[in-house]
Design an enzyme around this catalytic site. Structure first.
Site, PDB file in Angstrom:
ATOM      1  N   ASP A   1       1.926   5.153  -0.251  1.00 32.07           N
ATOM      2  CA  ASP A   1       1.282   6.377   0.198  1.00 32.07           C
ATOM      3  C   ASP A   1       1.090   7.361  -0.955  1.00 32.07           C
ATOM      4  O   ASP A   1       1.625   7.187  -2.054  1.00 32.07           O
ATOM      5  CB  ASP A   1       2.138   7.059   1.277  1.00 32.07           C
ATOM      6  CG  ASP A   1       2.103   6.325   2.602  1.00 32.07           C
ATOM      7  OD1 ASP A   1       1.134   5.590   2.858  1.00 32.07           O
ATOM      8  OD2 ASP A   1       3.050   6.512   3.397  1.00 32.07           O
TER       9      ASP A   1
ATOM     10  N   ARG B   1       0.846  -1.195   0.000  1.00 32.72           N
ATOM     11  CA  ARG B   1       0.000   0.000   0.000  1.00 32.72           C
ATOM     12  C   ARG B   1       0.881   1.245   0.000  1.00 32.72           C
ATOM     13  O   ARG B   1       1.266   1.743   1.063  1.00 32.72           O
ATOM     14  CB  ARG B   1      -0.918   0.005   1.224  1.00 32.72           C
ATOM     15  CG  ARG B   1      -1.901  -1.153   1.257  1.00 32.72           C
ATOM     16  CD  ARG B   1      -2.730  -1.110   2.536  1.00 32.72           C
ATOM     17  NE  ARG B   1      -3.698  -2.193   2.592  1.00 32.72           N
ATOM     18  CZ  ARG B   1      -4.525  -2.406   3.619  1.00 32.72           C
ATOM     19  NH1 ARG B   1      -4.478  -1.592   4.674  1.00 32.72           N
ATOM     20  NH2 ARG B   1      -5.379  -3.413   3.606  1.00 32.72           N
TER      21      ARG B   1
ATOM     22  N   ARG C   1      11.057   5.821   4.102  1.00 32.68           N
ATOM     23  CA  ARG C   1      11.169   7.278   4.138  1.00 32.68           C
ATOM     24  C   ARG C   1      11.826   7.744   5.438  1.00 32.68           C
ATOM     25  O   ARG C   1      12.547   8.755   5.455  1.00 32.68           O
ATOM     26  CB  ARG C   1       9.799   7.915   3.950  1.00 32.68           C
ATOM     27  CG  ARG C   1       9.259   7.759   2.528  1.00 32.68           C
ATOM     28  CD  ARG C   1       7.797   8.134   2.435  1.00 32.68           C
ATOM     29  NE  ARG C   1       7.562   9.498   2.886  1.00 32.68           N
ATOM     30  CZ  ARG C   1       6.353   9.985   3.177  1.00 32.68           C
ATOM     31  NH1 ARG C   1       5.273   9.201   3.053  1.00 32.68           N
ATOM     32  NH2 ARG C   1       6.211  11.219   3.582  1.00 32.68           N
TER      33      ARG C   1
ATOM     34  N   TYR D   1      12.482  -1.652  -2.861  1.00 33.51           N
ATOM     35  CA  TYR D   1      12.161  -0.239  -3.017  1.00 33.51           C
ATOM     36  C   TYR D   1      13.415   0.565  -3.348  1.00 33.51           C
ATOM     37  O   TYR D   1      14.537   0.169  -3.012  1.00 33.51           O
ATOM     38  CB  TYR D   1      11.561   0.324  -1.724  1.00 33.51           C
ATOM     39  CG  TYR D   1      10.129  -0.061  -1.460  1.00 33.51           C
ATOM     40  CD1 TYR D   1       9.079   0.778  -1.811  1.00 33.51           C
ATOM     41  CD2 TYR D   1       9.820  -1.271  -0.836  1.00 33.51           C
ATOM     42  CE1 TYR D   1       7.763   0.438  -1.551  1.00 33.51           C
ATOM     43  CE2 TYR D   1       8.498  -1.631  -0.570  1.00 33.51           C
ATOM     44  CZ  TYR D   1       7.484  -0.768  -0.934  1.00 33.51           C
ATOM     45  OH  TYR D   1       6.175  -1.114  -0.672  1.00 33.51           O
TER      46      TYR D   1
END
Length: 247
Positions: free
Chosen positions: A52, A50, A200, A113
């Site tokens: 953002d 999911r 992040r 990622y």
């Protein structure tokens, strides 16, 4: 009902995220609307992760069940036609038949990622909304060395959002590498699963190291604190990309 696996690419700038929400357009909602327009079927698409609002993807994976056995390439092309017609910044890169028990989320063995930082004095134009602009010089080698403190099996309470819904903050981080090519600094992370805002949070913390404000020991202390307040700043979503899922 035949099950299909979709590999999805999207520019997340104008979406509230992957997951369907009531407060704006989502990537999941865009694809489900394309499926409805094509097949007349209302489906619930399940994604591998999911992302953002503002986060991009080059290799998000999702699955859905349809009532008829479409040729995968026909399904891909037809969905892309509807997505383009609707003006969506979403593309189905690949479609394939999947086993009945395949689950895009729960069958995943590893997720990969990328976080991109452009370290240069000039502001971003072409790369605006595609990377985090940091005007100050940064030491990518120091960032990489500090990142190795975070690799392994740890309690990552410090590096997860206060709104994270995961049952446990414990995760195994397989890889966290930092490399540089010209002005571009790339942070690559791999694990079976991640906590909300974990990457992040890593990127924002490693930025402090790159600027000489923190050392690897400071990162180690932040990890050991198991306290969200010990984390560096959370990096903006525009630099984050969901690259790939291993099954």
């Amino acid at each position: 009902m035949p099950r299909f696996r979709l590999t999805v690419e999207y520019d997340g700038t104008d979406y509230v995220g992957w997951q369907r929400q009531t407060n704006g357009a989502s990537v999941q909602g865009a694809i489900e609307a394309a499926v409805l327009a094509l097949t007349g079927e209302t489906v619930s698409l399940r994604g591998a992760g999911r992302t953002d609002s503002g986060v991009h993807a080059l290799g998000q994976v999702a699955h859905l069940d349809l009532s008829r056995a479409w040729k995968p390439e026909t399904l891909r092309n037809a969905l892309n036609a509807h997505l383009m017609q609707a003006g969506e910044r979403v593309a189905i890169v690949d479609a394939a038949e999947a086993a009945p028990d395949f689950d895009a989320r729960f069958s995943a063995l590893r997720r990969h990622y990328l976080y991109r930082i452009l370290s240069r004095p000039a502001p971003l134009t072409v790369e605006r909304d595609r990377a985090w602009w940091v005007a100050q010089p940064m030491d990518a080698e120091a960032m990489h060395a500090a990142a190795q403190v975070l690799v392994g099996h740890h309690d990552f309470t410090t590096f997860r959002s206060a709104h994270c819904q995961a049952a446990s903050p414990v995760r195994t981080l397989d890889r966290l590498d930092v490399g540089r090519s010209g002005d571009l600094i790339e942070i690559r992370a791999s694990a079976q699963s991640f906590l909300h805002n974990q990457i992040r949070s890593f990127a924002g913390t490693l930025k402090l190291v790159g600027q000489g404000k923190w050392t690897a020991d400071d990162v180690r202390a932040a990890l050991a604190a198991r306290d969200r307040k010990a984390c560096g700043p959370v990096a903006p979503p525009c630099g984050l990309y969901f690259l790939q899922v291993d099954y």
